[in-house]
Scaffold this motif. Structure first.
Motif, PDB file in Angstrom:
ATOM      1  N   ALA A 135      75.382  52.583  23.565  1.00 35.85           N
ATOM      2  CA  ALA A 135      74.776  52.256  22.275  1.00 35.85           C
ATOM      3  C   ALA A 135      73.443  51.532  22.448  1.00 35.85           C
ATOM      4  CB  ALA A 135      75.739  51.414  21.443  1.00 35.85           C
ATOM      5  N   GLN A 136      73.338  50.704  23.492  1.00 37.88           N
ATOM      6  CA  GLN A 136      72.113  49.933  23.740  1.00 37.88           C
ATOM      7  C   GLN A 136      71.086  50.704  24.557  1.00 37.88           C
ATOM      8  OE1 GLN A 136      73.585  46.359  25.608  1.00 37.88           O
ATOM      9  NE2 GLN A 136      74.892  45.843  23.845  1.00 37.88           N
ATOM     10  N   GLY A 137      71.451  51.893  25.051  1.00 40.06           N
ATOM     11  CA  GLY A 137      70.531  52.679  25.850  1.00 40.06           C
ATOM     12  C   GLY A 137      70.456  52.255  27.304  1.00 40.06           C
ATOM     13  N   GLN A 138      71.444  51.495  27.768  1.00 43.15           N
ATOM     14  CA  GLN A 138      71.466  51.065  29.172  1.00 43.15           C
ATOM     15  C   GLN A 138      72.086  52.113  30.081  1.00 43.15           C
ATOM     16  OE1 GLN A 138      73.485  47.312  28.582  1.00 43.15           O
ATOM     17  NE2 GLN A 138      71.561  46.176  28.496  1.00 43.15           N
ATOM     18  N   VAL A 139      72.850  53.042  29.512  1.00 41.45           N
ATOM     19  CA  VAL A 139      73.269  54.268  30.198  1.00 41.45           C
ATOM     20  C   VAL A 139      72.959  55.419  29.241  1.00 41.45           C
ATOM     21  CG1 VAL A 139      75.039  53.172  31.621  1.00 41.45           C
ATOM     22  CG2 VAL A 139      75.664  54.102  29.386  1.00 41.45           C
ATOM     23  N   ASP A 140      72.900  56.627  29.786  1.00 41.90           N
ATOM     24  CA  ASP A 140      72.432  57.769  28.994  1.00 41.90           C
ATOM     25  C   ASP A 140      73.536  58.717  28.556  1.00 41.90           C
ATOM     26  OD1 ASP A 140      69.589  57.089  29.543  1.00 41.90           O
ATOM     27  OD2 ASP A 140      70.141  57.637  31.595  1.00 41.90           O
ATOM     28  N   ILE A 141      74.604  58.788  29.317  1.00 41.13           N
ATOM     29  CA  ILE A 141      75.628  59.812  29.071  1.00 41.13           C
ATOM     30  C   ILE A 141      77.010  59.266  29.415  1.00 41.13           C
ATOM     31  CG2 ILE A 141      75.148  60.779  31.361  1.00 41.13           C
ATOM     32  CD1 ILE A 141      76.023  63.500  30.365  1.00 41.13           C
ATOM     33  N   GLU A 148      77.239  57.208  15.207  1.00 40.37           N
ATOM     34  CA  GLU A 148      76.137  56.391  14.703  1.00 40.37           C
ATOM     35  C   GLU A 148      75.136  56.054  15.800  1.00 40.37           C
ATOM     36  OE1 GLU A 148      77.750  52.974  12.814  1.00 40.37           O
ATOM     37  OE2 GLU A 148      78.723  54.098  11.195  1.00 40.37           O
ATOM     38  N   TYR A 149      75.603  56.011  17.052  1.00 42.42           N
ATOM     39  CA  TYR A 149      74.694  55.642  18.140  1.00 42.42           C
ATOM     40  C   TYR A 149      74.623  56.691  19.249  1.00 42.42           C
ATOM     41  CZ  TYR A 149      79.126  54.105  20.287  1.00 42.42           C
ATOM     42  OH  TYR A 149      80.405  54.046  20.771  1.00 42.42           O
ATOM     43  N   ALA A 150      75.370  57.777  19.109  1.00 43.60           N
ATOM     44  CA  ALA A 150      75.388  58.780  20.177  1.00 43.60           C
ATOM     45  C   ALA A 150      75.331  60.196  19.615  1.00 43.60           C
ATOM     46  CB  ALA A 150      76.645  58.621  21.030  1.00 43.60           C
ATOM     47  N   TRP A 151      74.660  61.063  20.371  1.00 50.42           N
ATOM     48  CA  TRP A 151      74.732  62.500  20.124  1.00 50.42           C
ATOM     49  C   TRP A 151      75.972  63.033  20.833  1.00 50.42           C
ATOM     50  CZ3 TRP A 151      71.055  63.210  16.722  1.00 50.42           C
ATOM     51  CH2 TRP A 151      69.791  62.619  16.871  1.00 50.42           C
ATOM     52  N   PHE A 152      76.595  64.036  20.256  1.00 48.95           N
ATOM     53  CA  PHE A 152      77.737  64.683  20.902  1.00 48.95           C
ATOM     54  C   PHE A 152      77.368  66.107  21.294  1.00 48.95           C
ATOM     55  CE2 PHE A 152      79.894  61.177  19.012  1.00 48.95           C
ATOM     56  CZ  PHE A 152      81.070  60.998  19.735  1.00 48.95           C
ATOM     57  N   SER A 153      77.751  66.480  22.513  1.00 49.52           N
ATOM     58  CA  SER A 153      77.596  67.873  22.916  1.00 49.52           C
ATOM     59  C   SER A 153      78.656  68.709  22.211  1.00 49.52           C
ATOM     60  CB  SER A 153      77.771  68.007  24.438  1.00 49.52           C
ATOM     61  OG  SER A 153      79.151  67.877  24.787  1.00 49.52           O
ATOM     62  N   LYS A 154      78.540  70.010  22.346  1.00 44.64           N
ATOM     63  CA  LYS A 154      79.652  70.849  21.903  1.00 44.64           C
ATOM     64  C   LYS A 154      80.845  70.563  22.821  1.00 44.64           C
ATOM     65  CE  LYS A 154      78.380  74.958  24.629  1.00 44.64           C
ATOM     66  NZ  LYS A 154      77.878  76.350  24.562  1.00 44.64           N
ATOM     67  N   ALA A 179      67.427  64.603  20.440  1.00 49.61           N
ATOM     68  CA  ALA A 179      68.256  65.673  19.886  1.00 49.61           C
ATOM     69  C   ALA A 179      67.848  67.020  20.481  1.00 49.61           C
ATOM     70  CB  ALA A 179      68.124  65.690  18.371  1.00 49.61           C
ATOM     71  N   ALA A 180      66.554  67.188  20.766  1.00 46.39           N
ATOM     72  CA  ALA A 180      66.077  68.441  21.362  1.00 46.39           C
ATOM     73  C   ALA A 180      66.667  68.642  22.754  1.00 46.39           C
ATOM     74  CB  ALA A 180      64.556  68.431  21.428  1.00 46.39           C
ATOM     75  N   CYS A 181      66.788  67.571  23.515  1.00 50.00           N
ATOM     76  CA  CYS A 181      67.398  67.663  24.846  1.00 50.00           C
ATOM     77  C   CYS A 181      68.857  68.053  24.733  1.00 50.00           C
ATOM     78  CB  CYS A 181      67.255  66.332  25.583  1.00 50.00           C
ATOM     79  SG  CYS A 181      68.089  66.294  27.203  1.00 50.00           S
ATOM     80  N   VAL A 182      69.580  67.449  23.804  1.00 47.80           N
ATOM     81  CA  VAL A 182      70.995  67.763  23.616  1.00 47.80           C
ATOM     82  C   VAL A 182      71.158  69.227  23.204  1.00 47.80           C
ATOM     83  CG1 VAL A 182      73.095  67.227  22.306  1.00 47.80           C
ATOM     84  CG2 VAL A 182      71.563  65.384  23.036  1.00 47.80           C
ATOM     85  N   LYS A 183      70.261  69.710  22.359  1.00 47.07           N
ATOM     86  CA  LYS A 183      70.305  71.117  21.936  1.00 47.07           C
ATOM     87  C   LYS A 183      70.128  72.035  23.137  1.00 47.07           C
ATOM     88  CE  LYS A 183      68.173  74.410  18.750  1.00 47.07           C
ATOM     89  NZ  LYS A 183      67.121  74.594  17.689  1.00 47.07           N
ATOM     90  N   PHE A 217      75.697  61.283  24.358  1.00 48.64           N
ATOM     91  CA  PHE A 217      74.359  60.926  24.833  1.00 48.64           C
ATOM     92  C   PHE A 217      73.799  59.797  23.975  1.00 48.64           C
ATOM     93  CE2 PHE A 217      75.074  65.403  25.719  1.00 48.64           C
ATOM     94  CZ  PHE A 217      74.726  65.513  27.062  1.00 48.64           C
ATOM     95  N   SER A 218      73.190  58.821  24.606  1.00 51.33           N
ATOM     96  CA  SER A 218      72.621  57.697  23.876  1.00 51.33           C
ATOM     97  C   SER A 218      71.446  58.153  23.016  1.00 51.33           C
ATOM     98  CB  SER A 218      72.142  56.615  24.851  1.00 51.33           C
ATOM     99  OG  SER A 218      71.457  55.589  24.154  1.00 51.33           O
ATOM    100  N   LYS A 219      71.465  57.803  21.748  1.00 58.77           N
ATOM    101  CA  LYS A 219      70.355  58.145  20.860  1.00 58.77           C
ATOM    102  C   LYS A 219      69.104  57.347  21.193  1.00 58.77           C
ATOM    103  CE  LYS A 219      72.903  59.861  16.835  1.00 58.77           C
ATOM    104  NZ  LYS A 219      73.177  59.688  15.384  1.00 58.77           N
TER     105      LYS A 219
END
Length: 254
Positions: free
Chosen positions: A79-85, A97-103, A230-234, A223-225
């Protein structure tokens, strides 16, 4: 000639933009073995989920950096962006609210494991409704406090009397040992983890898996927002190839 150079420049810019969608390195926490998904041997970390992620990131020119980190801190650091995945994640609105989800890349099936003596005393727990009724009144469970096991169990674990009796244990092996020693009445186990555990000559004749599925869910990467777009997650979603679905032991609903 000028139009040709302009076209080449535009194509180069588009190719560079596509390459820059994702960072060159993804920091991912891990803490201990949880076969078959993650297996830690000295300085080597492998497993089905780990290798899937490594292969996925390689396709976008990125590397996976594994960060030893207690599970209790992993979500906060994402959530704080100290790790990415983070891997092996169930979707919840709170996390979104704080992370993107992959499929979804696999399916997880959670079941309940108990001591056979408990089953003899309370045979009604072989039924899902019977288990929840008894768990609300007197059973002491051991489960991952950061895990999500469905809305029905979420409501159960919020009951004051259940909170008092619960044992918050992150490590699956420790939870199993608590049930084996009868210091906990039940634990929640991933069916594939349990099958792997038994296959490694770790037979547990004193324990029984209740014959119903507690919760079955799609499993995602988070993935940390703050650090991943979002483009990377896509882009990663387009490359992500799901693992074969897991099968539960005796997945019969009552």
């Amino acid at each position: 000639m000028r139009s040709g150079l302009l076209l080449l420049s535009l194509l180069f810019f588009c190719a560079r933009l596509a390459a820059d969608l994702c960072p060159a390195e993804f920091r991912m926490p891990y803490n201990s073995s949880w076969a078959p998904y993650v297996e830690v041997h000295d300085e080597s970390v492998t497993g089905t989920d780990i290798e899937l992620i490594r292969s996925l990131l390689t396709q976008v020119g990125a590397e996976l950096k594994l960060v030893p980190l207690p599970e209790s801190r992993a979500l906060n650091q994402l959530a704080q962006g100290q790790v990415d995945i983070i891997f092996a994640a169930s979707y919840t609105k709170e996390r979104a609210e704080y992370a993107w989800f992959s499929k979804a890349y696999r399916t997880e099936i959670n079941q309940l494991i108990v001591h056979k003596q408990l089953l003899q005393t309370y045979p009604q727990i072989n039924n899902k409704a019977g288990f929840f009724a008894l768990a609300a009144r007197r059973l002491a469970g051991a489960y991952n406090p950061k895990g999500y096991y469905g809305e029905e169990f979420e409501q159960l674990k919020q009951l004051p009397q259940v909170i008092q009796r619960s044992l918050a244990i992150f490590d699956a092996q420790q939870r199993l040992e608590l049930v084996l020693s009868q210091r906990a009445d039940y634990s929640i186990v991933d069916s594939q983890w349990l099958q792997q555990h038994q296959a490694q000559q770790r037979e547990l004749p004193a324990l029984a898996v209740l014959p119903f599925v507690l919760y079955q869910a799609d499993i995602h990467l988070m993935f940390s927002k703050k650090t991943i777009t979002a483009a990377c997650v896509k882009k990663l979603n387009a490359l992500l190839k799901p693992l074969k679905p897991l099968k539960a032991q005796n997945p019969q609903e009552h």
